[in-house]
Design an enzyme around this catalytic site. Structure first.
Site, mmCIF file in Angstrom:
data_model
loop_
_atom_site.group_PDB
_atom_site.id
_atom_site.type_symbol
_atom_site.label_atom_id
_atom_site.label_comp_id
_atom_site.label_asym_id
_atom_site.label_seq_id
_atom_site.Cartn_x
_atom_site.Cartn_y
_atom_site.Cartn_z
ATOM 1 C CG ASN A 95 -1.806 -1.125 0.937
ATOM 2 O OD1 ASN A 95 -2.668 -1.420 0.187
ATOM 3 N ND2 ASN A 95 -1.858 -1.817 2.257
ATOM 4 C CE1 TYR A 96 0.028 4.415 3.642
ATOM 5 C CE2 TYR A 96 0.090 2.280 4.329
ATOM 6 C CZ TYR A 96 -0.608 3.546 4.568
ATOM 7 O OH TYR A 96 -1.481 3.975 5.223
ATOM 8 C CB ILE A 97 6.892 0.490 -1.097
ATOM 9 C CG1 ILE A 97 7.326 0.857 0.263
ATOM 10 C CG2 ILE A 97 8.041 0.295 -1.904
ATOM 11 C CD1 ILE A 97 7.814 -0.681 0.976
#
Length: 821
Positions: free
Chosen positions: A779-781
């Site tokens: 979700n974030y990288i």
């Protein structure tokens, strides 16, 4: 140049253009002859004069005659010609012709204008089909046969002349693979391009079923108007769990079996299935369950005597479900196949949607069955009853002209809408947290992919503005206006610590907070400039962090905590997420506090990956990757509880390391027996490693003996069947061959590599025990950072992304190794 030569080269240009057409077929097929005639044979292009060889009465002797003429001509026309038959050399020649099947190729309309017979410089640039007018050709079969032979001979002569004139071969053009000729050739050993290597890595292990489905490459042609998500949408709606059927097993109350109506019995089943787990021992879970259990009893069975939880005995139900679980484990292969087939039928019906006439996979199309809410961390509503969802509570989103899916019998949909600005297919409201649940397309769908792509591109765009934003909020930390100071301080924490923005919550939900909703008690100051955060974040996961901040930020927190503020009061009482995000929009279009979290996660990950050693082993590279991922997980507070069997997992790895070390010791002893002089060159040979005790050696030898006995038993069974004499352990030892020094050295090196790999795995396993790497990776990288790292360090992408993630990030794996976030 004669007209005949000119016609040949013009036809060559036409055929060369057709080579790039994907409709090419085998070279040995011949185009049908058009019913046209000409005053001169050479005036008509070969592609229009040729006829199918099958339509003639040509025989094997004819083909032999033609080949003889070809060989005799090729040997006399030039000294530089190869003795190899031209038919075998033509596939390697870039200028060789491709003959098109008339059924597959596109036939161009001929110009109706009459071409002149004059030859000029300007005429050479005009296609022959536009300069010449053909007339119908009517000849008998024998004449056609003779003409074919002449044409083939003439064409080959011109080909040979062309080869003589050409000093250097032209660069190969992209062509459709010719099956017969090119399959027999050996593949060239040219260096593969980066793009080709990357493509092979991505598609290496894909199954046939994935190759059959054509991938919609939305990332090659993005829509400019992203407000309209789809034009047409068809689906079958969500799948509802079957209604509850009573099993007839009775729970006990005050030691006596008690009859319950199905609605009450179903709720009792929910609790019976968690007995023996942490949930069953959780006081909050028990309290919330029994409160809702009594509500159902009061509504459905008012005369039921159940009043106190302590008097309830769910043991009969627990035993029943344990028995059912064992039965499922003992099912035969045929029984499992029946269940699998039923699931597949449901998947085939509900698991796909038609989005703009494309077949797209639906994510979780199943309505969640009723049960007891678990929650994460210390959630105050854990154990609360989740009610059964009926179609009357569900809103269906579908195309205007699409067929409305049929609801379960006896029910109707709550609402039907046709909103093409949203991407969900169905929606309903759940009762526990009063939040909406959605049915979305799968993670690998085009809409989800576009959403992910835009999210990471927005974070990349922030990189251009982050310097200016930091300068502004640093100056505003000293602003005279309190609201501005609070906004700047909050933005400092969101940027530096990757805190979530946080929204205000009601009293009936979990007490989770973010930056803007921090309270007085959540932040503690420790001179000279240390700030201690301690609060429950998303999913009730505790966030504890001690950080050193700038003197101005420390001073601001002191001001924000001054009396009359006390516990329970908001730290940033003049700020909320709406005010913060509205301010951020001035710095960059579409910027919100959430974008900072994605940006900092991806940037941190990219910087940490630079620590990877180029020439390290595969396990060391993966350890470097996981360590970079771990830093992001720590930054984003992605924690997990240490698993119960974590210590057992570490023990197993440690045992494997000791076993490999002892095996290496035994190999080194054999090496010294063969060559005692090795002791001086390699003093480590023949030494026992630390941790290898007498007890370990005894245990190892016992296990090895058991393995030998098992092998001996298997071998003797075979020998008994063959009527041979049975062997003993001594016979097996005698039959062993003395290994060579080369073989022993190879074993020694293999064991050394295995030990190193296991030691790296042990470190990685221990470091990851309380960190959830998956959330930040998914979700974030930015997945393009991972893909580029794989290509740069020669790590198979399958080592980083499993099948579902490779499907989700199809758009990301096409970058090259030089991608920079």
């Amino acid at each position: 140049m004669s007209n005949s030569d000119q016609s040949y080269f013009d036809s060559e240009e036409e055929i060369q253009e057709q080579e790039n057409n994907p409709e090419l077929i085998k070279t040995n097929e011949i185009v049908e002859d058009s019913d046209s005639d000409s005053d001169s044979e050479d005036d008509v292009p070969i592609s229009q004069r040729r006829t199918k060889l099958n339509s003639t009465t040509s025989s094997i002797s004819d083909a032999t005659l033609i080949n003889d003429k070809i060989n005799s001509h090729s040997s006399s026309s030039s000294d530089s010609d190869s003795d190899q038959p031209l038919s075998k050399r033509m596939p390697n020649n870039n200028s060789s012709q491709k003959i098109l099947d008339p059924k597959k190729r596109k036939i161009k309309k001929e110009s109706k204008t009459t071409a002149t017979n004059e030859s000029s410089d300007s005429e050479d640039d005009i296609a022959l089909s536009k300069r010449r007018k053909t007339t119908p050709l009517k000849k008998v079969k024998k004449e056609i046969k003779t003409e074919i032979k002449k044409e083939i001979e003439t064409e080959i002569k011109r080909e040979i002349k062309r080869e003589i004139k050409t000093e250097e071969p032209k660069k190969a053009t992209k062509r459709t693979r010719v099956k017969k000729e090119e399959d027999d050739e050996k593949p060239s050993k040219k260096k593969k391009t980066t793009a080709k290597v990357k493509e092979e890595k991505v598609s290496k292990k894909k199954k046939k079923e994935e190759e059959e489905d054509e991938v919609f490459r939305w990332w090659d042609n993005e829509k400019e108007d992203d407000s309209i998500k789809w034009t047409t949408l068809e689906h079958q709606g969500p799948y509802f769990p079957p209604e509850y059927v009573s099993h007839g097993i009775k729970m006990k109350y005050k030691g006596e079996p008690i009859d319950l109506v199905p609605e009450c019995e179903e709720v009792a089943n929910f609790y019976a299935q968690v007995i023996g787990t942490d949930w069953g021992e959780n006081p909050t879970f028990r309290k919330n369950f029994f409160k809702d259990f009594l509500k159902v009893i009061k509504k459905k069975q008012p005369n039921c005597p159940i009043k106190k939880f302590e008097d309830c005995d769910f043991t009969p139900l627990t035993e029943y479900f344990t028995e059912q679980k064992e039965k499922r484990k003992a099912m035969t292969k045929e029984e499992k196949e029946v269940i699998k087939k039923e699931k597949q039928e449901i998947e085939d019906k509900y698991g796909w949607a038609l989005l703009d006439e494309r077949k797209e996979k639906v994510g979780n199309f199943r309505i969640e069955p009723p049960g007891l809410f678990r929650g994460r961390g210390e959630h105050p509503k854990t154990g609360t009853l989740k009610y059964r969802v009926y179609p009357e509570s569900v809103t269906i989103n579908i195309g205007k002209n699409a067929k409305i899916p049929e609801p379960p019998e006896g029910h109707k949909w709550g609402k039907i809408i046709h909103d093409n600005t949203v991407t969900w297919l169905a929606m309903w409201k759940e009762n526990v947290n009063d939040s909406f649940k959605y049915v979305w397309l799968a993670a690998g769908s085009s809409l989800k992919g576009q959403s992910d792509f835009k999210k990471f591109e927005k974070a990349r765009e922030l990189k251009k503005h982050i310097g200016k934003i930091r300068e502004e909020y640093t100056l505003e930390l000293k602003d005279k206006l309190m609201a501005t100071r609070q906004r700047a301080t909050a933005l400092y924490f969101i940027d530096k610590l990757a805190l979530r923005a946080g929204n205000e919550k009601g009293d009936d939900v979990a007490d989770t907070v973010g930056c803007c909703s921090l309270r007085y008690e959540h932040v503690t100051l420790e001179p000279p400039n240390r700030v201690i955060f301690d609060f429950l974040g998303k999913d009730s996961i505790r966030y504890y962090n001690e950080v050193e901040v700038s003197k101005q930020v420390y001073k601001n927190i002191e001001i924000f905590k001054r009396a009359p503020k006390k516990e329970g009061d908001m730290l940033f009482d003049r700020l909320n997420t709406t005010i913060l995000n509205k301010y951020l929009q001035k710095s960059m279009k579409g910027l919100t506090a959430k974008v900072f979290r994605t940006y900092n996660a991806s940037y941190t990950f990219q910087e940490e990956l630079k620590k990877t050693v180029k020439n390290s082993t595969m396990n060391e590279k993966l350890l470097a990757y996981n360590r970079a991922n771990r830093q992001v997980a720590i930054l984003c507070n992605h924690q997990r509880a240490v698993s119960k069997n974590h210590s057992d997992q570490l023990k197993r790895i440690q045992d494997k390391i000791l076993t490999s070390k002892y095996q290496r010791y035994l190999v080194s002893k054999e090496m010294l027996e063969l060559d005692p002089t090795l002791k001086k060159k390699k003093p480590e040979l023949g030494r026992l490693s630390r941790g290898i005790t007498k007890e370990f050696i005894k245990s190892y030898e016992e296990k090895e003996l058991e393995k030998k006995k098992a092998k001996l038993e298997r071998d003797n069974e075979k020998r008994k069947i063959d009527g041979k004499e049975l062997l003993t352990l001594e016979d097996m030892e005698k039959a062993k061959r003395q290994p060579s020094m080369e073989r022993l050295q190879k074993q020694y090196d293999t064991l050394s590599k295995r030990i190193k790999a296991q030691q790296v795995l042990l470190i990685d396993k221990d470091e990851n025990k309380a960190t959830a790497l998956g959330t930040s990776k998914i979700n974030y990288i930015d997945p393009r950072i991972s893909a580029a790292w794989c290509y740069k360090y020669d790590v198979p992408i399958e080592k980083i992304f499993n099948k579902s993630l490779r499907n989700k990030f199809k758009w990301a794996v096409e970058v090259d190794e030089n991608f920079v976030f």
